[in-house]
Design a protein around this motif. Structure first.
Motif, PDB file in Angstrom:
ATOM      1  N   ALA A  62      20.707 -45.271 -17.958  1.00  0.00           N
ATOM      2  CA  ALA A  62      19.594 -43.975 -18.554  1.00  0.00           C
ATOM      3  C   ALA A  62      18.276 -44.834 -19.904  1.00  0.00           C
ATOM      4  CB  ALA A  62      20.843 -43.655 -19.863  1.00  0.00           C
ATOM      5  N   PHE A  63      17.771 -43.696 -20.418  1.00  0.00           N
ATOM      6  CA  PHE A  63      16.216 -43.791 -20.965  1.00  0.00           C
ATOM      7  C   PHE A  63      16.876 -43.073 -22.233  1.00  0.00           C
ATOM      8  CE2 PHE A  63      15.271 -39.776 -18.463  1.00  0.00           C
ATOM      9  CZ  PHE A  63      14.780 -38.806 -19.363  1.00  0.00           C
ATOM     10  N   TYR A  64      15.725 -43.715 -23.734  1.00  0.00           N
ATOM     11  CA  TYR A  64      16.034 -42.862 -24.886  1.00  0.00           C
ATOM     12  C   TYR A  64      14.266 -43.503 -25.467  1.00  0.00           C
ATOM     13  CZ  TYR A  64      14.734 -41.510 -29.608  1.00  0.00           C
ATOM     14  OH  TYR A  64      14.892 -41.118 -30.804  1.00  0.00           O
ATOM     15  N   ASP A  65      13.214 -42.199 -25.389  1.00  0.00           N
ATOM     16  CA  ASP A  65      12.146 -42.227 -25.176  1.00  0.00           C
ATOM     17  C   ASP A  65      11.671 -43.333 -24.189  1.00  0.00           C
ATOM     18  OD1 ASP A  65       9.589 -41.205 -26.372  1.00  0.00           O
ATOM     19  OD2 ASP A  65       9.804 -42.600 -28.041  1.00  0.00           O
ATOM     20  N   THR A  66      11.063 -44.712 -24.691  1.00  0.00           N
ATOM     21  CA  THR A  66      10.544 -45.665 -23.527  1.00  0.00           C
ATOM     22  C   THR A  66      11.349 -46.659 -23.487  1.00  0.00           C
ATOM     23  OG1 THR A  66       9.825 -46.589 -25.512  1.00  0.00           O
ATOM     24  CG2 THR A  66       8.381 -44.698 -24.077  1.00  0.00           C
ATOM     25  N   TYR A  67      12.733 -46.514 -24.068  1.00  0.00           N
ATOM     26  CA  TYR A  67      13.514 -47.593 -23.932  1.00  0.00           C
ATOM     27  C   TYR A  67      14.391 -47.542 -22.497  1.00  0.00           C
ATOM     28  CZ  TYR A  67      12.972 -47.860 -29.190  1.00  0.00           C
ATOM     29  OH  TYR A  67      12.044 -48.120 -30.505  1.00  0.00           O
ATOM     30  N   ARG A  68      15.089 -47.915 -22.465  1.00  0.00           N
ATOM     31  CA  ARG A  68      15.657 -48.143 -20.312  1.00  0.00           C
ATOM     32  C   ARG A  68      16.841 -48.879 -20.938  1.00  0.00           C
ATOM     33  NH1 ARG A  68      16.516 -46.177 -17.057  1.00  0.00           N
ATOM     34  NH2 ARG A  68      14.549 -44.695 -16.043  1.00  0.00           N
ATOM     35  N   LEU A  69      18.283 -48.422 -20.747  1.00  0.00           N
ATOM     36  CA  LEU A  69      19.052 -49.200 -20.256  1.00  0.00           C
ATOM     37  C   LEU A  69      19.614 -49.305 -18.360  1.00  0.00           C
ATOM     38  CD1 LEU A  69      21.604 -47.863 -23.297  1.00  0.00           C
ATOM     39  CD2 LEU A  69      21.261 -50.368 -22.842  1.00  0.00           C
ATOM     40  N   SER A  70      20.509 -50.129 -18.300  1.00  0.00           N
ATOM     41  CA  SER A  70      20.490 -50.381 -17.393  1.00  0.00           C
ATOM     42  C   SER A  70      21.929 -51.073 -17.333  1.00  0.00           C
ATOM     43  CB  SER A  70      19.806 -51.461 -16.357  1.00  0.00           C
ATOM     44  OG  SER A  70      19.513 -52.253 -16.937  1.00  0.00           O
ATOM     45  N   ALA A  94      26.147 -52.690 -21.637  1.00  0.00           N
ATOM     46  CA  ALA A  94      24.756 -52.904 -21.076  1.00  0.00           C
ATOM     47  C   ALA A  94      24.549 -54.362 -20.881  1.00  0.00           C
ATOM     48  CB  ALA A  94      23.898 -51.971 -21.716  1.00  0.00           C
ATOM     49  N   ARG A  95      23.967 -54.113 -18.997  1.00  0.00           N
ATOM     50  CA  ARG A  95      23.845 -55.623 -18.463  1.00  0.00           C
ATOM     51  C   ARG A  95      22.062 -55.697 -19.038  1.00  0.00           C
ATOM     52  NH1 ARG A  95      24.155 -54.286 -13.290  1.00  0.00           N
ATOM     53  NH2 ARG A  95      21.794 -53.001 -13.096  1.00  0.00           N
ATOM     54  N   ALA A  96      21.354 -54.252 -19.471  1.00  0.00           N
ATOM     55  CA  ALA A  96      20.120 -55.066 -19.808  1.00  0.00           C
ATOM     56  C   ALA A  96      19.318 -53.502 -21.483  1.00  0.00           C
ATOM     57  CB  ALA A  96      18.963 -55.344 -19.328  1.00  0.00           C
ATOM     58  N   LEU A  97      18.576 -54.363 -21.908  1.00  0.00           N
ATOM     59  CA  LEU A  97      18.036 -52.585 -22.690  1.00  0.00           C
ATOM     60  C   LEU A  97      16.265 -53.100 -22.401  1.00  0.00           C
ATOM     61  CD1 LEU A  97      17.523 -50.427 -24.602  1.00  0.00           C
ATOM     62  CD2 LEU A  97      18.217 -51.785 -26.802  1.00  0.00           C
ATOM     63  N   ASP A  98      16.095 -52.484 -21.733  1.00  0.00           N
ATOM     64  CA  ASP A  98      13.841 -52.996 -22.337  1.00  0.00           C
ATOM     65  C   ASP A  98      13.498 -52.093 -23.171  1.00  0.00           C
ATOM     66  OD1 ASP A  98      11.502 -53.434 -22.161  1.00  0.00           O
ATOM     67  OD2 ASP A  98      11.408 -53.163 -19.992  1.00  0.00           O
ATOM     68  N   ALA A  99      13.257 -52.684 -25.015  1.00  0.00           N
ATOM     69  CA  ALA A  99      13.118 -51.411 -25.551  1.00  0.00           C
ATOM     70  C   ALA A  99      11.887 -52.058 -26.254  1.00  0.00           C
ATOM     71  CB  ALA A  99      14.029 -51.855 -27.060  1.00  0.00           C
ATOM     72  N   GLY A 100      10.307 -53.017 -25.157  1.00  0.00           N
ATOM     73  CA  GLY A 100       9.514 -53.145 -25.887  1.00  0.00           C
ATOM     74  C   GLY A 100       9.747 -55.154 -25.698  1.00  0.00           C
ATOM     75  N   ARG A 121      30.488 -52.205 -34.134  1.00  0.00           N
ATOM     76  CA  ARG A 121      30.293 -53.836 -33.578  1.00  0.00           C
ATOM     77  C   ARG A 121      29.480 -53.355 -32.348  1.00  0.00           C
ATOM     78  NH1 ARG A 121      34.319 -54.578 -29.940  1.00  0.00           N
ATOM     79  NH2 ARG A 121      32.781 -54.467 -28.570  1.00  0.00           N
ATOM     80  N   MET A 122      28.147 -54.403 -32.196  1.00  0.00           N
ATOM     81  CA  MET A 122      27.067 -54.153 -31.500  1.00  0.00           C
ATOM     82  C   MET A 122      26.810 -55.809 -31.861  1.00  0.00           C
ATOM     83  SD  MET A 122      23.601 -51.424 -32.017  1.00  0.00           S
ATOM     84  CE  MET A 122      24.877 -50.119 -31.573  1.00  0.00           C
ATOM     85  N   ALA A 123      26.039 -56.048 -30.294  1.00  0.00           N
ATOM     86  CA  ALA A 123      25.690 -57.581 -30.318  1.00  0.00           C
ATOM     87  C   ALA A 123      25.059 -57.732 -29.035  1.00  0.00           C
ATOM     88  CB  ALA A 123      27.240 -58.085 -30.356  1.00  0.00           C
ATOM     89  N   ALA A 124      24.676 -58.210 -29.559  1.00  0.00           N
ATOM     90  CA  ALA A 124      23.962 -58.473 -27.736  1.00  0.00           C
ATOM     91  C   ALA A 124      22.646 -59.884 -27.682  1.00  0.00           C
ATOM     92  CB  ALA A 124      22.016 -57.583 -27.354  1.00  0.00           C
ATOM     93  N   SER A 125      22.382 -60.550 -26.106  1.00  0.00           N
ATOM     94  CA  SER A 125      21.144 -61.751 -26.474  1.00  0.00           C
ATOM     95  C   SER A 125      20.686 -61.073 -25.696  1.00  0.00           C
ATOM     96  CB  SER A 125      21.806 -62.553 -24.749  1.00  0.00           C
ATOM     97  OG  SER A 125      21.544 -61.641 -23.564  1.00  0.00           O
ATOM     98  N   GLY A 126      19.435 -62.624 -26.558  1.00  0.00           N
ATOM     99  CA  GLY A 126      18.328 -62.249 -26.704  1.00  0.00           C
ATOM    100  C   GLY A 126      17.580 -63.411 -26.675  1.00  0.00           C
ATOM    101  N   PHE A 127      16.015 -63.354 -26.865  1.00  0.00           N
ATOM    102  CA  PHE A 127      15.283 -64.545 -27.465  1.00  0.00           C
ATOM    103  C   PHE A 127      15.934 -65.804 -27.225  1.00  0.00           C
ATOM    104  CE2 PHE A 127      14.099 -60.658 -29.840  1.00  0.00           C
ATOM    105  CZ  PHE A 127      13.094 -60.203 -29.591  1.00  0.00           C
ATOM    106  N   GLY A 128      16.521 -65.855 -26.212  1.00  0.00           N
ATOM    107  CA  GLY A 128      17.102 -67.098 -25.616  1.00  0.00           C
ATOM    108  C   GLY A 128      18.610 -67.515 -26.757  1.00  0.00           C
ATOM    109  N   GLY A 129      19.121 -66.642 -27.712  1.00  0.00           N
ATOM    110  CA  GLY A 129      20.244 -66.695 -28.788  1.00  0.00           C
ATOM    111  C   GLY A 129      21.047 -65.695 -28.963  1.00  0.00           C
ATOM    112  N   ALA A 130      21.606 -65.183 -29.409  1.00  0.00           N
ATOM    113  CA  ALA A 130      22.672 -63.775 -29.901  1.00  0.00           C
ATOM    114  C   ALA A 130      22.268 -62.934 -31.137  1.00  0.00           C
ATOM    115  CB  ALA A 130      23.859 -64.228 -29.899  1.00  0.00           C
TER     116      ALA A 130
END
Length: 173
Positions: A62-70, A94-100, A121-130
């Motif tokens: 899915a997408f929202y504006d320029t953000y893409r979820l897969s 979701a496996r991935a979010l590309d929001a820039g 509740r909302m969590a993700a991995s990114g920047f080498g951490g959580a």
């Protein structure tokens, strides 16, 4: 009095809302995945319609504006009664979010009402951490929400790289 029951499945390969409602411009849409759905609506002498809709999405995009979820997966229940509609608290992954910036392994528990989205509740991995987001409410009319974020093991150098070469540093947040 009466009752209407339905079910079906759809493989989504292009913008679904744009295909179903071509006259409506939207900045968000579901554009991939497998949908399975069932529903029922009933009415009686009492005013209003009551119903339930269950929508299961596997490997969605899915997408929202320029953000893409897969890699989206969820099993949504929609409740409808004479007072309106709502989606009770539901797990969404979701496996991935590309929001820039790239985030992965997204997990959320959200409830949806016509005027707001509640996330407990909302969590993700990114920047080498959580990253974990504290519970919040997103108000549709204002388009805003406060998102207090807790970082664990996040690489400061990766975060600062977002600001370009003029800011540097090392460490872990």
């Amino acid at each position: 009095a009466g009752r209407f029951v339905f079910s079906g499945a759809k493989t989504v390969e292009a913008s679904l809302l744009a295909a179903v409602f071509p006259a409506s411009a939207t900045t968000w849409d579901l554009d991939g995945g497998r949908l399975d759905f069932t529903g029922s609506f009933g009415w009686s002498e009492a005013p209003g319609v009551r119903g339930a809709l269950r929508i299961r999405l596997d490997d969605g995009s899915a997408f929202y504006d320029t953000y893409r979820l897969s890699g989206i997966a969820t099993d949504l229940a929609v409740e409808i009664d004479p007072t309106g509609w709502r989606v009770p608290a539901t797990e969404v992954r979701a496996r991935a979010l590309d929001a820039g910036i790239a985030l992965g392994d997204l997990e959320a528990r959200i409830a949806i009402e016509p005027d707001r989205v509640l996330a407990d509740r909302m969590a993700a991995s990114g920047f080498g951490g959580a990253l974990a987001v504290e519970p919040f409410e997103y108000h549709v009319e204002s388009g805003s929400a406060a998102l207090p974020v807790t970082l664990r093991g996040v690489d400061l150098e990766r975060v600062l790289a977002l600001y370009g070469a003029q800011i540097t540093g090392t460490g872990t947040l």
